[in-house]
Write a protein that holds these residues in place. Structure first.
Motif, PDB file in Angstrom:
ATOM      1  N   LEU A   1      36.142  -5.984  78.113  1.00 59.11           N
ATOM      2  CA  LEU A   1      35.403  -7.101  78.703  1.00 59.11           C
ATOM      3  C   LEU A   1      33.898  -6.933  78.581  1.00 59.11           C
ATOM      4  N   VAL A   2      33.389  -5.740  78.898  1.00 64.42           N
ATOM      5  CA  VAL A   2      31.939  -5.549  78.905  1.00 64.42           C
ATOM      6  C   VAL A   2      31.333  -5.786  77.522  1.00 64.42           C
ATOM      7  N   ARG A   3      32.080  -5.498  76.461  1.00 67.40           N
ATOM      8  CA  ARG A   3      31.568  -5.739  75.105  1.00 67.40           C
ATOM      9  C   ARG A   3      31.690  -7.220  74.746  1.00 67.40           C
ATOM     10  N   GLN A   4      32.744  -7.851  75.214  1.00 66.93           N
ATOM     11  CA  GLN A   4      32.946  -9.269  74.900  1.00 66.93           C
ATOM     12  C   GLN A   4      31.871 -10.150  75.526  1.00 66.93           C
ATOM     13  N   ILE A   5      31.335  -9.745  76.683  1.00 71.52           N
ATOM     14  CA  ILE A   5      30.307 -10.547  77.351  1.00 71.52           C
ATOM     15  C   ILE A   5      28.905 -10.008  77.072  1.00 71.52           C
ATOM     16  N   ASP A   6      28.814  -9.042  76.139  1.00 72.59           N
ATOM     17  CA  ASP A   6      27.526  -8.442  75.784  1.00 72.59           C
ATOM     18  C   ASP A   6      26.827  -7.898  77.030  1.00 72.59           C
TER      19      ASP A   6
ATOM     20  N   TYR B   1      56.088  -5.397  70.389  1.00 73.52           N
ATOM     21  CA  TYR B   1      56.098  -4.415  71.481  1.00 73.52           C
ATOM     22  C   TYR B   1      54.826  -3.572  71.464  1.00 73.52           C
ATOM     23  N   LEU B   2      54.434  -3.091  70.281  1.00 68.46           N
ATOM     24  CA  LEU B   2      53.238  -2.260  70.185  1.00 68.46           C
ATOM     25  C   LEU B   2      51.983  -3.010  70.626  1.00 68.46           C
ATOM     26  N   SER B   3      51.959  -4.324  70.383  1.00 71.22           N
ATOM     27  CA  SER B   3      50.774  -5.125  70.707  1.00 71.22           C
ATOM     28  C   SER B   3      50.865  -5.815  72.057  1.00 71.22           C
ATOM     29  N   SER B   4      51.898  -5.498  72.835  1.00 69.51           N
ATOM     30  CA  SER B   4      52.029  -6.163  74.133  1.00 69.51           C
ATOM     31  C   SER B   4      50.857  -5.799  75.021  1.00 69.51           C
ATOM     32  N   PRO B   5      50.245  -6.779  75.683  1.00 68.90           N
ATOM     33  CA  PRO B   5      49.032  -6.519  76.466  1.00 68.90           C
ATOM     34  C   PRO B   5      49.342  -5.780  77.758  1.00 68.90           C
ATOM     35  N   ALA B   6      48.305  -5.134  78.287  1.00 68.64           N
ATOM     36  CA  ALA B   6      48.445  -4.503  79.601  1.00 68.64           C
ATOM     37  C   ALA B   6      48.675  -5.589  80.637  1.00 68.64           C
ATOM     38  N   PRO B   7      49.634  -5.398  81.522  1.00 68.58           N
ATOM     39  CA  PRO B   7      49.997  -6.477  82.451  1.00 68.58           C
ATOM     40  C   PRO B   7      48.986  -6.647  83.584  1.00 68.58           C
ATOM     41  N   GLY B   8      48.893  -7.874  84.054  1.00 67.58           N
ATOM     42  CA  GLY B   8      48.263  -8.077  85.348  1.00 67.58           C
ATOM     43  C   GLY B   8      46.870  -8.642  85.405  1.00 67.58           C
ATOM     44  N   PHE B   9      46.015  -8.369  84.409  1.00 67.19           N
ATOM     45  CA  PHE B   9      44.630  -8.806  84.535  1.00 67.19           C
ATOM     46  C   PHE B   9      44.453 -10.223  84.011  1.00 67.19           C
ATOM     47  N   PRO B  10      43.816 -11.093  84.803  1.00 62.27           N
ATOM     48  CA  PRO B  10      43.561 -12.463  84.337  1.00 62.27           C
ATOM     49  C   PRO B  10      42.390 -12.488  83.365  1.00 62.27           C
ATOM     50  N   PRO B  11      42.209 -13.569  82.585  1.00 66.76           N
ATOM     51  CA  PRO B  11      41.031 -13.681  81.731  1.00 66.76           C
ATOM     52  C   PRO B  11      39.777 -13.800  82.597  1.00 66.76           C
ATOM     53  N   LEU B  12      38.821 -12.922  82.356  1.00 65.42           N
ATOM     54  CA  LEU B  12      37.627 -12.873  83.202  1.00 65.42           C
ATOM     55  C   LEU B  12      36.334 -13.154  82.458  1.00 65.42           C
ATOM     56  N   GLU B  13      36.404 -13.231  81.130  1.00 63.40           N
ATOM     57  CA  GLU B  13      35.180 -13.342  80.328  1.00 63.40           C
ATOM     58  C   GLU B  13      34.343 -14.550  80.742  1.00 63.40           C
ATOM     59  N   ALA B  14      34.942 -15.738  80.760  1.00 65.43           N
ATOM     60  CA  ALA B  14      34.191 -16.958  81.075  1.00 65.43           C
ATOM     61  C   ALA B  14      33.698 -16.954  82.516  1.00 65.43           C
TER      62      ALA B  14
ATOM     63  N   LEU C   1      28.717 -16.460  86.085  1.00 66.42           N
ATOM     64  CA  LEU C   1      28.001 -15.922  87.246  1.00 66.42           C
ATOM     65  C   LEU C   1      26.703 -15.237  86.843  1.00 66.42           C
ATOM     66  N   VAL C   2      26.771 -14.365  85.826  1.00 66.60           N
ATOM     67  CA  VAL C   2      25.607 -13.600  85.373  1.00 66.60           C
ATOM     68  C   VAL C   2      25.692 -13.442  83.862  1.00 66.60           C
ATOM     69  N   LYS C   3      24.613 -13.770  83.181  1.00 64.56           N
ATOM     70  CA  LYS C   3      24.563 -13.571  81.736  1.00 64.56           C
ATOM     71  C   LYS C   3      24.246 -12.110  81.427  1.00 64.56           C
ATOM     72  N   HIS C   4      25.011 -11.523  80.518  1.00 64.56           N
ATOM     73  CA  HIS C   4      24.809 -10.138  80.081  1.00 64.56           C
ATOM     74  C   HIS C   4      24.670  -9.189  81.281  1.00 64.56           C
ATOM     75  N   PRO C   5      25.665  -9.150  82.138  1.00 66.95           N
ATOM     76  CA  PRO C   5      25.524  -8.381  83.383  1.00 66.95           C
ATOM     77  C   PRO C   5      25.644  -6.880  83.182  1.00 66.95           C
ATOM     78  N   ARG C   6      25.092  -6.168  84.131  1.00 62.01           N
ATOM     79  CA  ARG C   6      25.398  -4.743  84.278  1.00 62.01           C
ATOM     80  C   ARG C   6      26.691  -4.693  85.074  1.00 62.01           C
ATOM     81  N   LEU C   7      27.734  -4.081  84.480  1.00 64.89           N
ATOM     82  CA  LEU C   7      29.095  -4.216  85.010  1.00 64.89           C
ATOM     83  C   LEU C   7      29.646  -2.876  85.486  1.00 64.89           C
ATOM     84  N   LEU C   8      30.410  -2.934  86.580  1.00 66.29           N
ATOM     85  CA  LEU C   8      31.097  -1.768  87.109  1.00 66.29           C
ATOM     86  C   LEU C   8      32.442  -2.232  87.661  1.00 66.29           C
ATOM     87  N   THR C   9      33.437  -1.352  87.638  1.00 66.08           N
ATOM     88  CA  THR C   9      34.744  -1.685  88.208  1.00 66.08           C
ATOM     89  C   THR C   9      35.142  -0.630  89.229  1.00 66.08           C
ATOM     90  N   ILE C  10      35.944  -1.058  90.202  1.00 65.25           N
ATOM     91  CA  ILE C  10      36.589  -0.125  91.130  1.00 65.25           C
ATOM     92  C   ILE C  10      38.084  -0.337  90.938  1.00 65.25           C
TER      93      ILE C  10
END
Length: 485
Positions: free
Chosen positions: A370-375, A333-346, A351-360
């Motif tokens: 994610l931003v750390r996983q994709i450097d 239960y403590l480690s249950s992931p936040a619901p809803g987001f698909p895997p986006l790393e790959a 699309l872009v290597k080492h991108p400058r990333l922003l979310t809305i």
């Protein structure tokens, strides 16, 4: 004694198993924000954090050590938290030694708490709640010793420091530390438990921290904190959905206590402070009202510790199996992931290597870790993105605010749009991830919300939607279009 600490070392070494899951959204967000501050950003001007300053700056040592040594910041956090766990266990053991506790009792306490503090957290490891509970555990242990009439010695002051820091990280932890003290006063019919060295030290630390916030972080206290109070704190799950977790954990704790220590279920037993700390953790979980599993860590950890530290009879196989199964379920239960987001790393890396990333979005978990996983490079001014705007929108749609309240909520929404505009203009993100849900519960067009500002619409017109993955829309900068400078 050597055998006891060899087992603790083995337990800490077992952390290697869960190292890959340690980088959670909040930890990734706070490390990233500290790195931006090290690069010259100013808190309250260039970067914003919903929680009080200590919640952010407690990760600054890890960020600085990582830069000095070249070691990954996430690994530095693990090492520092392991050191904190060992320090907490040493304080508890020294207090038990001063109280003349037996070798078996001290060994059981050390092994059990090492497992609960190091392994139980799973994906919660390194989060603020985990660090705070580690700091708070010696205080609860010493309260339990005093409950039995023992003197823990001068090491109690260190336990008070830990409790003061825990309450400074989140004031809700005052319930975890305070409920055992209140019960102690009721039991003794005296205010004496309120004035022990550890309680006095904890109060001094918490009050001192408050004074530091008032003097050194007045912008947060008088500008940002009121918006948090207006738009973030009212975001709550229904009480009916929240109360099930405390009922289940505390109910299971009492049930196992009846099986493993049937004579200890009375007011004079030293199990009471541990159980009271769990109940305080449950109250904290309910008051915060978000329902996020990591907020229940104090409830779960002390709820398990109460029966585990007080095994008085030889366990039947069924009781042992049931206890292990319950602990595993709580850990899941403590480690249950936040619901809803698909895997986006790959997908983003393709699309872009080492991108400058922003979310809305209003959810920290879309951009972090994610931003750390994709450097990549995070160009937002807040890891929580538009969470304040989401709270304001929810209040506007679900209640009937007064004219004054409406003005405040509109001001919060303008604040969020203005900073999003600055992030897009100044950060020049390569990739923008746009959510399509409000608070992970309601369909919501965040792109339309952003485009309702004419200046933002101009900036976002330079981005092209390339993919729609689950609830997330992926937009990429079009470098062939001339952008205004």
């Amino acid at each position: 004694m050597n055998q006891r600490w060899m087992i603790v070392a083995a337990i800490l070494a077992a952390l290697c198993i869960q190292t890959p899951i340690v980088l959670n959204a909040d930890l990734g967000c706070l490390l990233t924000t500290n790195e931006k501050i090290l690069d010259g950003a100013t808190l309250g001007v260039d970067v914003f954090e919903l929680n009080p300053p200590l919640s952010l700056y407690m990760y600054m040592p890890a960020a600085k050590l990582a830069r000095m040594t070249g070691v990954a910041p996430e690994l530095v956090v693990i090492i520092l938290v392991m050191i904190e766990i060992v320090a907490a266990l040493l304080v508890i053991d020294r207090a038990a030694a001063a109280a003349k506790s037996g070798a078996r009792e001290r060994s059981l306490s050390t092994w059990s708490l090492a497992l609960l503090l190091a392994i139980l957290p799973g994906a919660v490891f390194g989060q603020r709640e985990h660090i705070a509970v580690v700091a708070l555990t010696p205080f609860v242990a010493i309260t339990a010793l005093r409950w039995r009439g023992f003197d823990p010695g001068p090491v109690a002051i260190l336990a008070g420091v830990g409790a003061g820091l825990a309450m400074s990280i989140k004031p809700f932890f005052a319930l975890v530390a305070g409920l055992p003290i209140v019960l102690g006063m009721v039991r003794q019919r005296s205010f004496r438990p309120l004035f022990t060295p550890e309680t006095s030290t904890a109060a001094i630390i918490a009050i001192g921290y408050g004074a530091v916030v008032v003097t050194a972080f007045s912008d947060y206290l008088f500008t940002y904190a009121p918006m948090v109070t207006e738009a973030y704190l009212p975001i709550r799950n229904a009480l009916g959905s929240l109360v099930l977790i405390p009922i289940a954990v505390i109910g299971a704790s009492i049930a196992f206590l009846r099986l493993v220590a049937p004579r200890d279920l009375k007011m004079g037993s030293d199990v009471v402070p541990w159980l009271a700390a769990s109940i305080g953790g449950g109250a904290s979980f309910l008051l915060q009202g978000k329902g996020w599993p990591y907020m229940a860590f104090a409830l779960c950890m002390f709820g398990i510790a109460a029966p585990l530290l007080h095994i008085r009879t030889k366990l039947r196989a069924s009781v042992m199996i049931g206890g292990i199964a319950t602990i595993v379920l709580i850990a899941l239960y403590l480690s249950s992931p936040a619901p809803g987001f698909p895997p986006l790393e790959a997908r983003v890396q393709a699309l872009v290597k080492h991108p400058r990333l922003l979310t809305i979005t209003d959810h920290v978990g879309l951009g972090h870790p994610l931003v750390r996983q994709i450097d990549g490079t995070w160009v937002g001014s807040s890891c929580a993105a538009q969470l304040l705007a989401a709270g304001a929108i929810l209040r506007q749609s679900s209640s009937q605010p007064t004219q004054a309240e409406q003005a405040k909520l509109d001001g919060i929404i303008r604040f969020e749009r203005r900073h999003l505009l600055e992030d897009v203009r100044n950060g020049r993100p390569d990739v923008i991830l746009v959510d399509t849900y409000l608070l992970s519960s309601f369909r919501f067009d965040w792109l339309a919300w952003a485009n309702s500002d004419p200046e933002l619409q101009v900036e976002l017109s330079h981005y092209r939607e390339v993919e729609d993955v689950g609830r997330v829309r992926i937009f990429v900068d079009q470098p062939d279009l001339e952008r205004p400078r």
